[in-house]
Design an enzyme around this catalytic site. Structure first.
Site, PDB file in Angstrom:
ATOM      1  N   ASN A 214       4.662   4.492   6.400  1.00 17.82           N
ATOM      2  CA  ASN A 214       3.587   3.687   6.999  1.00 17.82           C
ATOM      3  C   ASN A 214       3.331   4.204   8.413  1.00 17.82           C
ATOM      4  O   ASN A 214       3.992   5.131   8.865  1.00 17.82           O
ATOM      5  CB  ASN A 214       3.960   2.206   6.987  1.00 17.82           C
ATOM      6  CG  ASN A 214       5.244   1.956   7.752  1.00 17.82           C
ATOM      7  OD1 ASN A 214       5.316   2.180   8.953  1.00 17.82           O
ATOM      8  ND2 ASN A 214       6.288   1.518   7.040  1.00 17.82           N
ATOM      9  N   ASP A 281       8.395  -1.887   1.490  1.00 18.80           N
ATOM     10  CA  ASP A 281       8.722  -2.928   0.515  1.00 18.80           C
ATOM     11  C   ASP A 281       9.104  -2.330  -0.831  1.00 18.80           C
ATOM     12  O   ASP A 281       9.716  -2.994  -1.655  1.00 18.80           O
ATOM     13  CB  ASP A 281       7.532  -3.878   0.348  1.00 18.80           C
ATOM     14  CG  ASP A 281       7.387  -4.790   1.559  1.00 18.80           C
ATOM     15  OD1 ASP A 281       8.420  -5.129   2.162  1.00 18.80           O
ATOM     16  OD2 ASP A 281       6.243  -5.140   1.913  1.00 18.80           O
ATOM     17  N   LYS A 291      11.193  20.026  -5.651  1.00 19.92           N
ATOM     18  CA  LYS A 291       9.807  19.791  -5.247  1.00 19.92           C
ATOM     19  C   LYS A 291       8.907  19.685  -6.484  1.00 19.92           C
ATOM     20  O   LYS A 291       8.998  20.530  -7.373  1.00 19.92           O
ATOM     21  CB  LYS A 291       9.335  20.939  -4.359  1.00 19.92           C
ATOM     22  CG  LYS A 291       7.957  20.704  -3.805  1.00 19.92           C
ATOM     23  CD  LYS A 291       7.475  21.855  -2.969  1.00 19.92           C
ATOM     24  CE  LYS A 291       6.021  21.620  -2.610  1.00 19.92           C
ATOM     25  NZ  LYS A 291       5.264  22.835  -2.496  1.00 19.92           N
ATOM     26  N   PHE A 327       9.007  -9.885  12.815  1.00 24.89           N
ATOM     27  CA  PHE A 327       7.630  -9.506  13.151  1.00 24.89           C
ATOM     28  C   PHE A 327       6.795  -9.659  11.897  1.00 24.89           C
ATOM     29  O   PHE A 327       7.304  -9.450  10.794  1.00 24.89           O
ATOM     30  CB  PHE A 327       7.585  -8.061  13.661  1.00 24.89           C
ATOM     31  CG  PHE A 327       8.023  -7.961  15.102  1.00 24.89           C
ATOM     32  CD1 PHE A 327       9.337  -8.210  15.453  1.00 24.89           C
ATOM     33  CD2 PHE A 327       7.104  -7.660  16.086  1.00 24.89           C
ATOM     34  CE1 PHE A 327       9.742  -8.169  16.780  1.00 24.89           C
ATOM     35  CE2 PHE A 327       7.494  -7.612  17.417  1.00 24.89           C
ATOM     36  CZ  PHE A 327       8.817  -7.860  17.763  1.00 24.89           C
ATOM     37  N   LYS A 341       6.092 -16.546   6.592  1.00 25.97           N
ATOM     38  CA  LYS A 341       7.208 -15.586   6.670  1.00 25.97           C
ATOM     39  C   LYS A 341       8.358 -16.161   7.497  1.00 25.97           C
ATOM     40  O   LYS A 341       9.514 -15.999   7.167  1.00 25.97           O
ATOM     41  CB  LYS A 341       6.746 -14.270   7.312  1.00 25.97           C
ATOM     42  CG  LYS A 341       6.045 -13.349   6.332  1.00 25.97           C
ATOM     43  CD  LYS A 341       5.616 -12.046   6.984  1.00 25.97           C
ATOM     44  CE  LYS A 341       4.622 -11.348   6.073  1.00 25.97           C
ATOM     45  NZ  LYS A 341       3.982 -10.180   6.673  1.00 25.97           N
ATOM     46  N   LYS A 345      11.952 -16.691   5.676  1.00 23.42           N
ATOM     47  CA  LYS A 345      13.074 -15.821   6.067  1.00 23.42           C
ATOM     48  C   LYS A 345      14.063 -16.534   6.994  1.00 23.42           C
ATOM     49  O   LYS A 345      14.968 -15.905   7.528  1.00 23.42           O
ATOM     50  CB  LYS A 345      12.538 -14.537   6.707  1.00 23.42           C
ATOM     51  CG  LYS A 345      11.602 -13.751   5.767  1.00 23.42           C
ATOM     52  CD  LYS A 345      11.227 -12.375   6.299  1.00 23.42           C
ATOM     53  CE  LYS A 345      10.076 -11.791   5.486  1.00 23.42           C
ATOM     54  NZ  LYS A 345      10.085 -10.342   5.392  1.00 23.42           N
TER      55      LYS A 345
HETATM   56  N1  CTP Z   1      11.306  -6.763   6.618  1.00 23.36           N
HETATM   57  C1  CTP Z   1      12.583  -6.516   6.152  1.00 23.36           C
HETATM   58  N2  CTP Z   1      12.771  -5.896   4.951  1.00 23.36           N
HETATM   59  C2  CTP Z   1      11.726  -5.528   4.190  1.00 23.36           C
HETATM   60  C3  CTP Z   1      10.401  -5.789   4.662  1.00 23.36           C
HETATM   61  C4  CTP Z   1      10.235  -6.416   5.866  1.00 23.36           C
HETATM   62  O1  CTP Z   1      13.539  -6.842   6.855  1.00 23.36           O
HETATM   63  N3  CTP Z   1      11.941  -4.944   3.035  1.00 23.36           N
HETATM   64  C5  CTP Z   1      11.124  -7.443   7.911  1.00 23.36           C
HETATM   65  C6  CTP Z   1      10.322  -6.663   8.974  1.00 23.36           C
HETATM   66  O2  CTP Z   1      11.181  -5.925   9.812  1.00 23.36           O
HETATM   67  C7  CTP Z   1       9.608  -7.769   9.745  1.00 23.36           C
HETATM   68  C8  CTP Z   1       9.453  -8.890   8.709  1.00 23.36           C
HETATM   69  O3  CTP Z   1      10.390  -8.610   7.663  1.00 23.36           O
HETATM   70  O4  CTP Z   1      10.384  -8.271  10.803  1.00 23.36           O
HETATM   71  C9  CTP Z   1       8.075  -8.991   8.121  1.00 23.36           C
HETATM   72  O5  CTP Z   1       7.648  -7.737   7.631  1.00 23.36           O
HETATM   73  P1  CTP Z   1       6.175  -7.532   7.063  1.00 23.36           P
HETATM   74  O6  CTP Z   1       6.041  -6.108   6.624  1.00 23.36           O
HETATM   75  O7  CTP Z   1       5.174  -8.105   8.025  1.00 23.36           O
HETATM   76  O8  CTP Z   1       6.131  -8.514   5.823  1.00 23.36           O
HETATM   77  P2  CTP Z   1       6.806  -8.536   4.414  1.00 23.36           P
HETATM   78  O9  CTP Z   1       7.895  -9.558   4.455  1.00 23.36           O
HETATM   79  O10 CTP Z   1       7.197  -7.146   3.979  1.00 23.36           O
HETATM   80  O11 CTP Z   1       5.607  -9.106   3.533  1.00 23.36           O
HETATM   81  P3  CTP Z   1       4.172  -8.435   3.212  1.00 23.36           P
HETATM   82  O12 CTP Z   1       4.391  -6.933   3.228  1.00 23.36           O
HETATM   83  O13 CTP Z   1       3.876  -8.980   1.873  1.00 23.36           O
HETATM   84  O14 CTP Z   1       3.219  -8.907   4.270  1.00 23.36           O
END
Ligand code: CTP
Length: 403
Positions: A214, A281, A291, A327, A341, A345
């Protein structure tokens, strides 16, 4: 707010809000300032006589960049040596543009550029059109990036010209608060606190060459780690984008699995955890060891399987007394999704970030966030450089959890 023992240089530039500097000078003395030293641009003098400022400061007031003191030392050097901070109030469009480009063509701009390593605060005041002009925006971006420059956001209100909008000089209390915070960087605020920060975007291998990742730059997390260290915390940073020259431990990871292992190893001994990292995710189910070769005219499918939510895992097993801050990167319904969230969490706070805007958030040098706690109103931190947002966020967290 006590300014005892402080010497403050107040620089006045040529706008109608110049008269408000008079009350500010008096207020600084009321709050214990040792000395207030006034300087004016030639245009400011058209709005406010130097004699008025001299009577209020009780010190000689200078208006020329060629001015020297009784010993022949140029005044801008004297001020940079003797003052604890320079407060430019009001800061006009012209002055901001000059400062952004490093000009030194009057006593105020010359003093500002001589003021290194000490705070320079600017309280802009101007017509809304001037404030919103794309060139003003660019200049503000440049100024935001200067580490010792602090911009005090103007408010919205009725302007002297009769129009209504943003550009109204911030109120006195806001200016004094910004000045106080800049002079006292709160070095000891997190003394003795062990803090863990994550930063950057993880990447998941497709094959030995390609990854799914990302656009996170890791700048926000790094700014938080740096500011925490400056405030006395014992910081560990886990990041995909390792910086150079840091005195605190930095652990480098690439994948979400590596991030999880590193976070879980460090988390139990930390009192404060800030998860600024953008963690994938999903990961590729079976990354290829070799490769992948191009297969002409054939589409290829990747099977993605979910990664564990590291933060949710920490939230579910949070030891008593640990403060967990997440975040939320959102492109729509920011507060709604961030609130969900935070609850899901089990977080003590969540920092909501609108990633649909190109001028803040991912890859940008600036940010604008809203901090949500389990109770009380949301706290909006206006658009600023990432170090400044980090500083304000940490001050908020300190007030809430460590005061
Ligand atoms: N986070 C995490 N582990 C993951 C994904 C996210 O610990 N696999 C944490 C990030 O570091 C951040 C928070 O969860 O502090 C929210 O991450 P974000 O990407 O905004 O949301 P997601 O929980 O992944 O949900 P979505 O992608 O559906 O918005």
């Amino acid at each position: 707010m006590d300014f005892s023992g402080q010497t403050i240089a107040v620089a006045i530039t040529g706008g109608i809000a110049a008269y408000k500097a008079c009350d500010l000078i008096r207020e600084l003395y009321r709050r214990g300032a040792h000395r207030v030293l006034g300087i004016l641009t030639p245009t400011a003098e058209a709005f406010l006589p130097a004699l008025t400022v001299q009577a209020l400061t009780r010190y000689p007031v200078y208006t020329s960049e060629l001015a020297v003191d009784d010993h022949g030392v140029p005044i801008h050097i004297v001020l940079a040596q003797q003052a604890d901070a320079l407060l430019i109030v009001p800061a006009t469009t012209d002055t901001l543009a000059k400062l952004a480009h490093g000009l030194a063509d009057n006593l105020v701009t010359t003093t500002a550029i001589t003021f290194t390593g000490k705070p320079v605060l600017m309280a802009p005041a101007m017509n809304t059109r001037m404030w919103e002009h794309p060139l003003s925006r660019k200049n503000l971006d440049i100024l935001h990036a200067v580490p010792n420059y602090h911009l005090i956001q103007p408010s919205s209100g009725s302007l002297a010209c009769g129009e209504v909008g943003e550009g109204h000089l911030a109120d006195q209390e806001t200016i004094l608060q910004a000045l106080y915070a800049a002079i006292h960087p709160q070095k000891g605020l997190f003394q003795g606190v062990k803090a863990l920060v994550t930063a950057g975007g993880t990447s998941e291998p497709i094959d030995p060459v390609r990854v799914i990742s990302n656009r996170s730059s890791g700048k926000m997390g790094l700014a938080i780690a740096d500011e925490l260290a400056a405030m006395g915390a014992e910081v560990t940073l886990i990041t995909t984008r390792p910086p150079s020259g840091r005195r605190y431990p930095v652990i480098t990871v690439q994948t979400a699995a590596e991030m999880k292992a590193a976070v879980e190893a460090q988390a139990p001994e930390n009192q404060l955890i800030l998860m600024a990292a953008a963690i994938s995710d999903y990961r590729v189910a079976n990354p290829s060891e070799q490769k992948l070769k191009r297969t002409a005219n054939e589409s290829r499918q990747l099977e993605l399987i979910p990664n564990p939510d590291i933060l949710a895992g920490l939230g579910a097993n949070k030891p008593a007394g640990q403060i967990l801050v997440g975040f939320a990167a959102e492109s729509q319904a920011l507060i709604h999704h961030a609130t969900q969230k935070r609850q899901a969490k089990n977080l003590d706070a969540i920092v909501a970030n609108d990633i649909s805007r190109s001028d803040i958030g991912f890859e940008a040098d600036h940010n604008e966030v809203t901090v949500l706690f389990p109770d009380g109103p949301p706290h909006s931190l206006a658009r600023s450089s990432k170090p400044q947002i980090a500083r304000q966020l940490l001050q908020l967290l300190h007030q809430r959890f460590f005061a």
